[in-house]
Design a protein around this motif. Structure first.
Motif, PDB file in Angstrom:
ATOM      1  N   UNK A 227       0.820  -1.208   0.000  1.00  0.00           N
ATOM      2  CA  UNK A 227       0.000   0.000   0.000  1.00  0.00           C
ATOM      3  C   UNK A 227       0.856   1.261   0.000  1.00  0.00           C
ATOM      4  N   UNK A 228       1.925   1.255   0.819  1.00  0.00           N
ATOM      5  CA  UNK A 228       2.815   2.413   0.879  1.00  0.00           C
ATOM      6  C   UNK A 228       3.515   2.613  -0.456  1.00  0.00           C
ATOM      7  N   UNK A 229       3.982   1.506  -1.042  1.00  0.00           N
ATOM      8  CA  UNK A 229       4.653   1.589  -2.344  1.00  0.00           C
ATOM      9  C   UNK A 229       3.714   2.164  -3.394  1.00  0.00           C
ATOM     10  N   UNK A 230       2.468   1.694  -3.416  1.00  0.00           N
ATOM     11  CA  UNK A 230       1.493   2.191  -4.391  1.00  0.00           C
ATOM     12  C   UNK A 230       1.191   3.669  -4.161  1.00  0.00           C
ATOM     13  N   UNK A 231       1.056   4.052  -2.882  1.00  0.00           N
ATOM     14  CA  UNK A 231       0.768   5.447  -2.557  1.00  0.00           C
ATOM     15  C   UNK A 231       1.924   6.351  -2.970  1.00  0.00           C
ATOM     16  N   UNK A 232       3.149   5.941  -2.612  1.00  0.00           N
ATOM     17  CA  UNK A 232       4.325   6.740  -2.950  1.00  0.00           C
ATOM     18  C   UNK A 232       4.481   6.859  -4.472  1.00  0.00           C
ATOM     19  N   UNK A 233       4.329   5.742  -5.167  1.00  0.00           N
ATOM     20  CA  UNK A 233       4.519   5.735  -6.616  1.00  0.00           C
ATOM     21  C   UNK A 233       3.534   6.680  -7.303  1.00  0.00           C
ATOM     22  N   UNK A 234       2.320   6.755  -6.774  1.00  0.00           N
ATOM     23  CA  UNK A 234       1.299   7.612  -7.384  1.00  0.00           C
ATOM     24  C   UNK A 234       1.618   9.090  -7.249  1.00  0.00           C
ATOM     25  N   UNK A 235       2.484   9.444  -6.297  1.00  0.00           N
ATOM     26  CA  UNK A 235       2.841  10.849  -6.076  1.00  0.00           C
ATOM     27  C   UNK A 235       4.271  11.174  -6.517  1.00  0.00           C
ATOM     28  N   UNK A 236       4.980  10.189  -7.048  1.00  0.00           N
ATOM     29  CA  UNK A 236       6.342  10.404  -7.548  1.00  0.00           C
ATOM     30  C   UNK A 236       6.359  10.454  -9.067  1.00  0.00           C
TER      31      UNK A 236
ATOM     32  N   UNK B 132       7.812   8.671 -11.163  1.00  0.00           N
ATOM     33  CA  UNK B 132       8.552   7.425 -11.083  1.00  0.00           C
ATOM     34  C   UNK B 132       9.323   7.116 -12.359  1.00  0.00           C
ATOM     35  N   UNK B 133       8.731   7.373 -13.506  1.00  0.00           N
ATOM     36  CA  UNK B 133       9.440   7.101 -14.762  1.00  0.00           C
ATOM     37  C   UNK B 133      10.699   7.956 -14.867  1.00  0.00           C
ATOM     38  N   UNK B 134      10.619   9.194 -14.387  1.00  0.00           N
ATOM     39  CA  UNK B 134      11.790  10.064 -14.407  1.00  0.00           C
ATOM     40  C   UNK B 134      12.864   9.562 -13.440  1.00  0.00           C
ATOM     41  N   UNK B 135      12.443   9.079 -12.282  1.00  0.00           N
ATOM     42  CA  UNK B 135      13.400   8.531 -11.311  1.00  0.00           C
ATOM     43  C   UNK B 135      14.126   7.323 -11.902  1.00  0.00           C
ATOM     44  N   UNK B 136      13.385   6.438 -12.558  1.00  0.00           N
ATOM     45  CA  UNK B 136      14.026   5.271 -13.188  1.00  0.00           C
ATOM     46  C   UNK B 136      14.979   5.697 -14.302  1.00  0.00           C
TER      47      UNK B 136
END
Length: 501
Positions: free
Chosen positions: A477-486, A488-492
């Motif tokens: 749940x935390x991973x999903x929540x964080x990913x939705x606000x990051x 993420x594609x840019x971080x990768x």
């Protein structure tokens, strides 16, 4: 090496949580990912499968990454024993105790070498390393010989993301000030900013994001919401205050005796998710009240903390409480405190040889402290003499210096897998002492103990709550929540492009 480093503008800004979330996100995407923190300062530790000691946060992050924790993930662990001295745990084993000055003067080169060695091991075994810093990277008085922030980013040659906690205030000054104090070569490594612990409507911070990007020239990679009850173990005194401030207001009142050098306070965390339990800290006799049970936790300096209890006159309150039939559990140092006497022959507990102190005299036993520390993963069952289900498995770990010897025959609490016995089980479970950390993380035992208390209060029994299953779901749940606000594609993309240089 491919990786990314999460640094913060201060302690407790949420670095550990963000690293944990990133490890789970990458693991879910099929990446072989590992956490890393070169140097931890915490008495909240984790014992690996081979009996080595690392920081608790890195153990939890490895669980989130679905990999086995190892000493290479946290090669240096500093365990405070006083305001001036800390024990150095080096590759999982206690090495020596040094002052802050002694550590900086005599350990720096050795520290650099083991950090490089650890990074080499992890780079060979994993695709991506998610590295956690500590405190702030711009503590000017410490910067020339630091082993945990920009020096590690340089050794690993990874980009850095700077995290700031908006909940504490001053977020703009903390970010701009931190970036301004970095050296030019360090500043070039900072590829992004994350704002953490935002409460309310995140869209209201859009102007703040624009200002930061224009002012610093660094992209904001995400604005993360404040996450309640995330169950990611903290590392320092700030974490204790924040994590245990949101306690339940239940009908079972459990008082935890606060010890200045408390260790492994993660032993207590499962009670935060028992809806009927109120967990509260007792710092002085005025806070003792009339609890349904008390817990005396582990400590890095048992004799010093017992002396603290006596100075606060909490020792008398505990003795009287137990004499009146109150439920009491002592874990590790708390178990030793409940005994008759403690003897520090070599100074391994206090730093002073041949120190002696009388304990609370509840358990008929004396503890002698030796130089060699016991660190073991433990698999056990209830001792048959307790009358509890003798086939019920119990898991946890030991981290202690002392050896406890009984002065008369007693009922042990546990039978370990190697056939030895652990602990004390008195008055049908009213008084329990044990060296087993994470005892209450065993769902069946925690439920059994709480039902003993419920029975005394005339309350109905409750069913078992599976905290371990709940915790793994929280990772998702935390991973999903964080990913939705990051972003993420840019971080990768940052990780891949930097790692391909």
């Amino acid at each position: 090496m491919k990786g990314i480093m999460i640094q913060g503008t201060a302690s407790d800004v949420g670095k550990s949580l963000i690293v944990t979330a990133m490890c789970r996100i990458l693991a879910d995407e099929g990446v072989r990912v590992t956490p890393f923190k070169s140097q931890n300062m915490s008495n909240n530790s984790y014992v690996t499968i081979d009996g080595k000691e690392i920081g608790r946060a890195q153990g939890i992050q490895a669980e989130a990454a679905r990999v086995e924790p190892s000493v290479w993930m946290n090669p240096i662990l500093l365990k405070p024993r006083s305001d001036q001295y800390a024990e150095i745990v080096y590759l999982g084993k206690a090495l020596e105790t040094l002052s802050g000055r002694g550590y900086r003067d005599h350990f720096y080169e050795q520290g650099l070498a083991v950090i490089q060695q650890s990074l080499h091991h992890l780079a060979e075994e994993y695709d991506v390393v998610v590295i956690e810093g500590a405190g702030s990277p711009v503590e000017i008085n410490l910067k020339d010989r630091e082993l945990v922030n920009m020096k590690v980013a340089e050794l690993a040659d990874v980009p850095v993301v700077l995290v700031a906690d908006i909940d504490r205030g001053g977020v703009f000054a903390s970010i701009v000030g931190t970036l301004d104090l970095l050296e030019p070569n360090e500043r070039q490594r900072v590829v992004g900013i994350i704002i953490n612990k935002f409460r309310g409507d995140i869209t209201l911070f859009e102007d703040g994001v624009q200002w930061l990007e224009e002012k610093t020239g660094v992209p904001v990679l995400g604005v993360l919401p404040y996450v309640e009850n995330h169950m990611i173990d903290g590392e320092d005194s700030l974490s204790i205050r924040t994590q245990f401030s949101n306690r339940n207001k239940g009908i079972l009142d459990i008082a935890v005796i606060h010890l200045p050098f408390i260790s492994n306070y993660s032993d207590l965390e499962p009670f935060l998710y028992e809806e009927e339990v109120t967990l509260r800290w007792v710092h002085n006799k005025g806070e003792f009240g009339q609890p349904d049970a008390i817990i005396i936790p582990g400590t890095k300096s048992t004799i010093n903390d017992l002396n603290h209890l006596k100075e606060k006159q909490l020792d008398i309150l505990v003795q009287n409480y137990i004499a009146k039939g109150g439920f009491t559990v002592g874990i590790c140092g708390g178990y030793q405190i409940l005994g008759e006497e403690m003897i520090d022959e070599g100074g391994s507990d206090t730093g002073i040889s041949n120190q002696k102190m009388k304990g609370l005299g509840i358990i008929p036993a004396s503890t002698t402290f030796y130089q060699e520390k016991e660190t073991n993963r433990v698999f056990a069952k209830y001792h048959k003499a307790t009358g509890l289900p003798s086939n019920q498995p119990i898991e946890g770990y030991e981290i202690h210096l002392g050896k406890t010897i009984f002065s008369k025959e007693v009922c042990p609490f546990l039978t370990l897998a190697n056939g030895s016995e652990d602990g004390y089980f008195g008055n049908d479970g009213q008084i329990i002492g044990t060296y087993l950390h994470h005892l209450f993380h065993n769902d069946e035992w925690r439920n059994q103990w709480l039902n003993m208390i419920r029975k005394k209060k005339g309350l109905p029994y409750e069913q078992i709550r599976s905290i371990s299953e709940y915790k793994d779901k929280r990772f998702d749940l935390i991973a999903a929540e964080m990913k939705s606000h990051l972003k993420w594609d840019l971080i990768k993309q940052i990780i891949d492009q930097w790692g391909s240089k």
